[in-house]
Design a protein around this motif. Sequence first.
Motif, PDB file in Angstrom:
ATOM      1  N   THR A   1       0.862  -1.182   0.000  1.00 29.30           N
ATOM      2  CA  THR A   1       0.000   0.000   0.000  1.00 29.30           C
ATOM      3  C   THR A   1       0.895   1.228   0.000  1.00 29.30           C
ATOM      4  OG1 THR A   1      -1.851  -1.075   1.082  1.00 29.30           O
ATOM      5  CG2 THR A   1      -1.729   1.305   1.291  1.00 29.30           C
ATOM      6  N   MET A   2       0.494   2.215  -0.788  1.00 26.26           N
ATOM      7  CA  MET A   2       1.302   3.421  -0.978  1.00 26.26           C
ATOM      8  C   MET A   2       0.549   4.651  -0.511  1.00 26.26           C
ATOM      9  SD  MET A   2       2.478   2.470  -4.851  1.00 26.26           S
ATOM     10  CE  MET A   2       0.828   1.839  -5.141  1.00 26.26           C
ATOM     11  N   ALA A   3       1.273   5.712  -0.265  1.00 25.18           N
ATOM     12  CA  ALA A   3       0.651   7.018  -0.158  1.00 25.18           C
ATOM     13  C   ALA A   3       0.205   7.425  -1.562  1.00 25.18           C
ATOM     14  CB  ALA A   3       1.638   8.033   0.409  1.00 25.18           C
ATOM     15  N   ALA A   4      -0.924   8.119  -1.644  1.00 21.13           N
ATOM     16  CA  ALA A   4      -1.482   8.486  -2.946  1.00 21.13           C
ATOM     17  C   ALA A   4      -1.794   9.976  -2.979  1.00 21.13           C
ATOM     18  CB  ALA A   4      -2.751   7.683  -3.222  1.00 21.13           C
ATOM     19  N   LEU A   5      -1.400  10.612  -4.067  1.00 18.56           N
ATOM     20  CA  LEU A   5      -1.721  12.012  -4.296  1.00 18.56           C
ATOM     21  C   LEU A   5      -2.659  12.104  -5.489  1.00 18.56           C
ATOM     22  CD1 LEU A   5       1.835  13.622  -3.877  1.00 18.56           C
ATOM     23  CD2 LEU A   5      -0.038  13.619  -2.216  1.00 18.56           C
ATOM     24  N   ALA A   6      -3.746  12.862  -5.334  1.00 16.99           N
ATOM     25  CA  ALA A   6      -4.732  12.995  -6.410  1.00 16.99           C
ATOM     26  C   ALA A   6      -5.207  14.436  -6.479  1.00 16.99           C
ATOM     27  CB  ALA A   6      -5.906  12.056  -6.177  1.00 16.99           C
TER      28      ALA A   6
ATOM     29  N   SER B   1      -6.760  -9.071   8.635  1.00 14.01           N
ATOM     30  CA  SER B   1      -5.430  -8.513   8.877  1.00 14.01           C
ATOM     31  C   SER B   1      -4.786  -8.164   7.539  1.00 14.01           C
ATOM     32  CB  SER B   1      -4.535  -9.522   9.603  1.00 14.01           C
ATOM     33  OG  SER B   1      -5.094  -9.916  10.835  1.00 14.01           O
ATOM     34  N   TRP B   2      -3.913  -7.173   7.576  1.00 15.52           N
ATOM     35  CA  TRP B   2      -3.129  -6.804   6.393  1.00 15.52           C
ATOM     36  C   TRP B   2      -1.656  -6.936   6.747  1.00 15.52           C
ATOM     37  CZ3 TRP B   2      -0.802  -1.547   5.857  1.00 15.52           C
ATOM     38  CH2 TRP B   2      -0.114  -1.399   4.635  1.00 15.52           C
ATOM     39  N   LEU B   3      -0.900  -7.655   5.908  1.00 15.09           N
ATOM     40  CA  LEU B   3       0.532  -7.848   6.089  1.00 15.09           C
ATOM     41  C   LEU B   3       1.275  -7.136   4.965  1.00 15.09           C
ATOM     42  CD1 LEU B   3       0.709 -11.670   6.981  1.00 15.09           C
ATOM     43  CD2 LEU B   3       0.494  -9.712   8.536  1.00 15.09           C
ATOM     44  N   SER B   4       2.278  -6.361   5.336  1.00 20.08           N
ATOM     45  CA  SER B   4       3.050  -5.627   4.336  1.00 20.08           C
ATOM     46  C   SER B   4       4.282  -5.043   5.014  1.00 20.08           C
ATOM     47  CB  SER B   4       2.189  -4.518   3.710  1.00 20.08           C
ATOM     48  OG  SER B   4       2.849  -3.927   2.609  1.00 20.08           O
ATOM     49  N   ALA B   5       4.917  -4.092   4.344  1.00 19.42           N
ATOM     50  CA  ALA B   5       6.034  -3.343   4.918  1.00 19.42           C
ATOM     51  C   ALA B   5       5.914  -1.894   4.477  1.00 19.42           C
ATOM     52  CB  ALA B   5       7.376  -3.923   4.465  1.00 19.42           C
ATOM     53  N   LEU B   6       6.281  -0.982   5.380  1.00 18.70           N
ATOM     54  CA  LEU B   6       6.231   0.449   5.127  1.00 18.70           C
ATOM     55  C   LEU B   6       7.559   1.066   5.525  1.00 18.70           C
ATOM     56  CD1 LEU B   6       2.734   1.106   6.721  1.00 18.70           C
ATOM     57  CD2 LEU B   6       3.240   1.216   4.268  1.00 18.70           C
ATOM     58  N   GLY B   7       7.882   2.207   4.922  1.00 24.55           N
ATOM     59  CA  GLY B   7       9.078   2.919   5.318  1.00 24.55           C
ATOM     60  C   GLY B   7       8.904   3.588   6.674  1.00 24.55           C
ATOM     61  N   ASP B   8      10.001   3.910   7.300  1.00 24.07           N
ATOM     62  CA  ASP B   8       9.978   4.634   8.566  1.00 24.07           C
ATOM     63  C   ASP B   8       9.901   6.125   8.251  1.00 24.07           C
ATOM     64  OD1 ASP B   8      10.108   5.354  11.199  1.00 24.07           O
ATOM     65  OD2 ASP B   8      12.243   4.875  11.452  1.00 24.07           O
ATOM     66  N   ASP B   9       8.753   6.537   7.707  1.00 24.47           N
ATOM     67  CA  ASP B   9       8.586   7.905   7.229  1.00 24.47           C
ATOM     68  C   ASP B   9       7.141   8.344   7.429  1.00 24.47           C
ATOM     69  OD1 ASP B   9       7.176   6.618   5.080  1.00 24.47           O
ATOM     70  OD2 ASP B   9       9.053   6.447   3.950  1.00 24.47           O
ATOM     71  N   ALA B  10       6.878   9.611   7.139  1.00 30.24           N
ATOM     72  CA  ALA B  10       5.540  10.166   7.364  1.00 30.24           C
ATOM     73  C   ALA B  10       4.492   9.471   6.498  1.00 30.24           C
ATOM     74  CB  ALA B  10       5.545  11.668   7.084  1.00 30.24           C
ATOM     75  N   PHE B  11       4.840   9.151   5.250  1.00 28.33           N
ATOM     76  CA  PHE B  11       3.888   8.447   4.392  1.00 28.33           C
ATOM     77  C   PHE B  11       3.529   7.084   4.993  1.00 28.33           C
ATOM     78  CE2 PHE B  11       5.354  10.809   0.311  1.00 28.33           C
ATOM     79  CZ  PHE B  11       4.364  11.769   0.504  1.00 28.33           C
ATOM     80  N   GLY B  12       4.527   6.372   5.491  1.00 27.87           N
ATOM     81  CA  GLY B  12       4.277   5.070   6.086  1.00 27.87           C
ATOM     82  C   GLY B  12       3.367   5.164   7.298  1.00 27.87           C
TER      83      GLY B  12
ATOM     84  N   GLY C   1       6.108   3.429  -0.693  1.00 27.94           N
ATOM     85  CA  GLY C   1       5.817   3.738  -2.085  1.00 27.94           C
ATOM     86  C   GLY C   1       4.852   4.908  -2.223  1.00 27.94           C
ATOM     87  N   LEU C   2       4.895   5.541  -3.383  1.00 21.96           N
ATOM     88  CA  LEU C   2       4.038   6.701  -3.656  1.00 21.96           C
ATOM     89  C   LEU C   2       3.446   6.558  -5.051  1.00 21.96           C
ATOM     90  CD1 LEU C   2       3.107   9.670  -2.951  1.00 21.96           C
ATOM     91  CD2 LEU C   2       5.204  10.435  -4.105  1.00 21.96           C
TER      92      LEU C   2
END
Length: 351
Positions: free
Chosen positions: A18-23, A59-70, A96-97
């Motif tokens: 899952t990513m941050a999304a800009l629209a 449940s959702w399994l994934s990985a995110l960055g150690d950042d504001a988007f995550g 991801g973005l």
Amino acid sequence: MSTGWRPADGPVVCVGETMAALAPTPPESLDGVDELRLSVAGAESNVAMYLADLGRPVSWLSALGDDAFGRRVRAAVAAAGVDVTGVRTDPERPTGLLVKDPRPERTRVHYYRTGSAASALGPDVLDDVRLRSASLLHLSGITPALSPSCRDLVRRALDTPPNSRPYAISFDVNHRPALWPDDATAATVLRELADRADIVFVGLDEAQELWGADLQPDGVRRLLAGPRILVVKDGGRAAHAFSAEDGSEVEVEVECTVPALPTDVVEPVGAGDAFAAGFLAGLLRGDDLRRALRLGHITAASALKVTGDHGPLPDAVTIERLLGAADGDWVNAGQPSPGATADRHRPGRAS
């Protein structure tokens, strides 16, 4: 209609990025807008959020960055009622973005996900404790396109023969051309993986792009004969489900077709994920194919009405009224408000 095979009623685990999304807001071409709205976008977490809306433990399994988007992604998915305690935080790789570019003919999506935290996921994800009690694992064709380790993850999940699996596996083909090195690789890999899952979702348009321009729903079934249940979505027209129903002596192939509900389309991306969640929720509670397809259409309509990937469902009374409508009343029961124009766009694929 006989219910035939169904996954056991129990928790669901969804795995994927899952990513941050800009629209743009309002939803117009990026060329002429001044403001972008931040949300989250991910096929598998979309399914998870809608399953939670429909009362399923997920449940959702994934990985995110150690950042504001995550942090934003994690909070948004958790707020929808999804268990995110198994999501990893990667201190070295970013979240991801994606940026949406709405166009009159189709929404285009620009990805910035190479080297993302989720692209480093591998088969060890399947050792997560949450899968020990799961009745269903949901995957999509996006994950094997992200990296070799992600492809290994999906292949390992599908390596176990269906009758020996501790949980059923659903697989949404979700072909994203921009993520694959070439069309031939995508066609081969996605067919191989889909044919080994228990439940498969594929759009008729993407099946035609991958495996033959002349394919029709019954032809897709001949191509993907392995799944216990195959759902072919024909845009805003109808969805077709194929299932080998248990007969008295032999298995009988059953096809069920349910027209889509007329819907005022604001933005189509995410509706395919919503449909999958609705259909899976129906199966998990023991519905026959017709009711499961209807719940898929109802859930998809909620995504079509918003600019994000996740929209509000109708109340429980309205959902039950729609599910119980006579066949001749089904489409009219879901008509938009008087004076509105139904826009039957293809549900929810991004290029």
